[in-house]
Design a protein around this motif. Structure first.
Motif, mmCIF file in Angstrom:
data_model
loop_
_atom_site.group_PDB
_atom_site.id
_atom_site.type_symbol
_atom_site.label_atom_id
_atom_site.label_comp_id
_atom_site.label_asym_id
_atom_site.label_seq_id
_atom_site.Cartn_x
_atom_site.Cartn_y
_atom_site.Cartn_z
ATOM 1 N N GLY A 114 10.711 -4.380 8.652
ATOM 2 C CA GLY A 114 10.677 -3.279 9.228
ATOM 3 C C GLY A 114 10.697 -2.988 10.654
ATOM 4 O O GLY A 114 10.759 -4.050 11.433
ATOM 5 N N GLU A 120 15.854 9.169 0.334
ATOM 6 C CA GLU A 120 15.467 8.195 1.012
ATOM 7 C C GLU A 120 14.864 7.078 0.011
ATOM 8 O O GLU A 120 14.763 5.889 0.627
ATOM 9 C CB GLU A 120 14.204 8.736 1.837
ATOM 10 N N LEU A 121 14.339 7.426 -1.255
ATOM 11 C CA LEU A 121 13.922 6.414 -2.140
ATOM 12 C C LEU A 121 15.122 5.437 -2.314
ATOM 13 O O LEU A 121 14.687 4.421 -2.444
ATOM 14 C CB LEU A 121 13.615 6.995 -3.584
ATOM 15 N N ARG A 141 8.863 4.297 -8.513
ATOM 16 C CA ARG A 141 8.136 4.246 -7.114
ATOM 17 C C ARG A 141 6.914 4.850 -7.243
ATOM 18 O O ARG A 141 5.724 4.613 -6.647
ATOM 19 C CB ARG A 141 9.021 4.775 -6.067
ATOM 20 N N THR A 189 16.468 -1.305 1.451
ATOM 21 C CA THR A 189 15.633 -1.976 2.609
ATOM 22 C C THR A 189 14.209 -2.655 2.294
ATOM 23 O O THR A 189 14.334 -3.745 2.076
ATOM 24 C CB THR A 189 15.633 -0.932 3.816
ATOM 25 N N HIS A 190 13.412 -2.071 2.267
ATOM 26 C CA HIS A 190 11.927 -2.079 2.131
ATOM 27 C C HIS A 190 11.772 -2.930 0.624
ATOM 28 O O HIS A 190 11.035 -3.855 0.680
ATOM 29 C CB HIS A 190 11.041 -1.302 2.575
ATOM 30 N N GLU A 205 15.119 3.406 0.473
ATOM 31 C CA GLU A 205 14.172 2.194 0.559
ATOM 32 C C GLU A 205 14.480 1.315 -0.488
ATOM 33 O O GLU A 205 14.101 0.035 -0.101
ATOM 34 C CB GLU A 205 12.698 2.954 0.143
ATOM 35 N N HIS A 252 10.708 5.095 9.218
ATOM 36 C CA HIS A 252 9.585 4.236 8.351
ATOM 37 C C HIS A 252 9.672 5.324 7.076
ATOM 38 O O HIS A 252 9.713 6.511 6.873
ATOM 39 C CB HIS A 252 8.065 4.353 8.873
ATOM 40 N N PRO A 253 9.689 4.626 5.656
ATOM 41 C CA PRO A 253 9.732 5.086 4.617
ATOM 42 C C PRO A 253 8.584 6.475 4.370
ATOM 43 O O PRO A 253 7.398 5.995 4.692
ATOM 44 C CB PRO A 253 9.723 4.095 3.505
#
Length: 401
Positions: free
Chosen positions: A354, A334-335, A289, A341-342, A338, A13-14
């Motif tokens: 998700g 991870e950004l 972000r 994906t999200h 993200e 999960h982010p």
């Protein structure tokens, strides 16, 4: 479809540490995640112990209709300037049979094998090609038989106001069910930013469509167009349904106006979509972000008349985005994941997405200890599920139901 249980995966999960958890899938939807999900005796069990589980990847900006993927190699024949690449595409697409349903199908199959569940494709709409690109993409998607979800953008590659007949075709595309309307450099291309945006936003409001505008114009001119798009979004109440693709101006302007634009993008709900391709300017993902602005990413062109590169692999694209932002720390890398994906899911307005109960079971399993490791090493996708159905295994498309 019954029940499936993925056992022992490392669920991402982010912004959070990965957790070892089971995922129970019921009728294509995630029913439970975590402890206590293994009490369903009739579930088909798949052991993914120690492997990373990601949500289905999202390709947020590509041009399926232009692709040469899956066909004979075509040496690149355009010069460097944007105008030359546009002319090359326009002059040679008929000779090469573009759009081609077989090639689009081949690219979509590769995307699915690499873990992509959702695609936004900008499809050329102009008087020369009409709506043939829209129809070709739809035909290719039908061949994939539910293995991937594709949203099309009616894209005026050669301008709107300066190319008579384009506005009418954009409206025809929306009438025919195309979900999003595009634009391109309202100032630099059409030389009339107010006129182009009046038309684009007017059609979007009339047909309930989203908006995604290619903005290559740089510096203060591009920043001015950012402001116009943000103002129109706020006035029309279209927050969450408008995107600026590329947005080369943002990293080019001075720090103070850049910070103001980032805050305004976040407040207005305007997404920024980047390809992080070649040496073109890349938006400051971390700053965006941190301000709450949405960032998504995609390949842009994939093996077409604009350039010979592109693999259809969104982990590779996330790697390029991280690299161009000089990300080295895991949480920064991870950004980029993200965004693949999200961020793409938010761009597409997916209400459920998700690895959470109630979301479609669109999942990707890879041999990686952490999300950052997955981005950097880009391992073969061990397993890809779309709506709970196994659609790819060991990097290969599963062709049987």
């Amino acid at each position: 479809m019954g029940e499936t249980l993925l056992c022992g995966g490392l669920v991402w999960h982010p912004g959070l540490d990965v957790e070892s958890a089971d995922i129970l899938i019921r009728d294509g939807v995630i029913a439970a995640v975590g402890a206590g999900t293994d009490d369903s005796p009739d579930a088909a069990v798949i052991d993914v112990a120690g492997r990373l589980v990601l949500p289905g990847l999202v390709e947020a900006h590509c041009h399926l209709d232009k692709t040469l993927y899956g066909g004979p190699w075509v040496p690149h024949s355009a010069g460097e300037p944007l105008a030359e690449r546009i002319a090359n595409d326009r002059n040679r697409r008929g000779e090469l049979g573009i759009p081609d349903v077989d090639r689009i199908t081949a690219l979509l199959e590769q995307m699915v094998a690499a873990g992509t569940s959702y695609v936004r494709s900008h499809t050329d709409v102009d008087p020369e090609v009409g709506l043939r690109g829209v129809e070709a993409v739809r035909a290719a998607v039908a061949r994939l038989d539910g293995r991937v979800t594709v949203e099309q953008v009616a894209f005026p590659q050669h301008g709107v106001l300066i190319n008579p007949g384009t506005a009418e075709l954009l409206e025809e595309a929306l009438k025919g069910g195309v979900e999003t309307i595009g634009g391109i450099d309202p100032a630099g291309f059409d030389r009339d930013p107010v006129g182009q945006l009046d038309l684009i936003f007017g059609l979007a409001e009339r047909y309930g469509a989203g908006i995604d505008i290619h903005l290559h114009d740089g510096g203060t001119l591009g920043a001015f167009e950012f402001e116009l798009i943000i103002e129109r979004t706020e006035a029309a109440g279209l927050g969450g349904r408008v995107a600026i693709s590329h947005g080369y101006a943002l990293p080019q302007i001075d720090a103070a106006p850049r910070e103001r634009l980032i805050e305004r993008l976040a407040a207005a709900g305007v997404s920024l979509v980047t390809g992080a391709v070649y040496d073109f300017p890349v938006p400051p993902v971390k700053k965006l972000r941190a301000a709450g602005a949405n960032v998504a990413c995609g390949h842009d062109g994939i093996r077409d008349l604009w350039g010979p590169f592109g693999s259809g692999d969104m982990l590779e694209r996330a790697m390029h985005l991280a690299y161009r932002n000089t990300f080295r720390r895991d949480d920064d890398i991870e950004l980029a994941l993200e965004a693949a994906t999200h961020g793409g899911a938010r761009l597409l307005g997916l209400d459920a997405y998700g690895i959470v109960p109630g979301a479609p079971a669109d999942l990707v399993v890879v041999r990686a200890e952490t999300p950052a490791a997955a981005v950097v090493t880009r391992p073969v996708r061990d397993l890809v599920l779309k709506g709970g159905r196994v659609v790819a295994r060991d990097g290969e498309l599963v062709t049987t139901s």
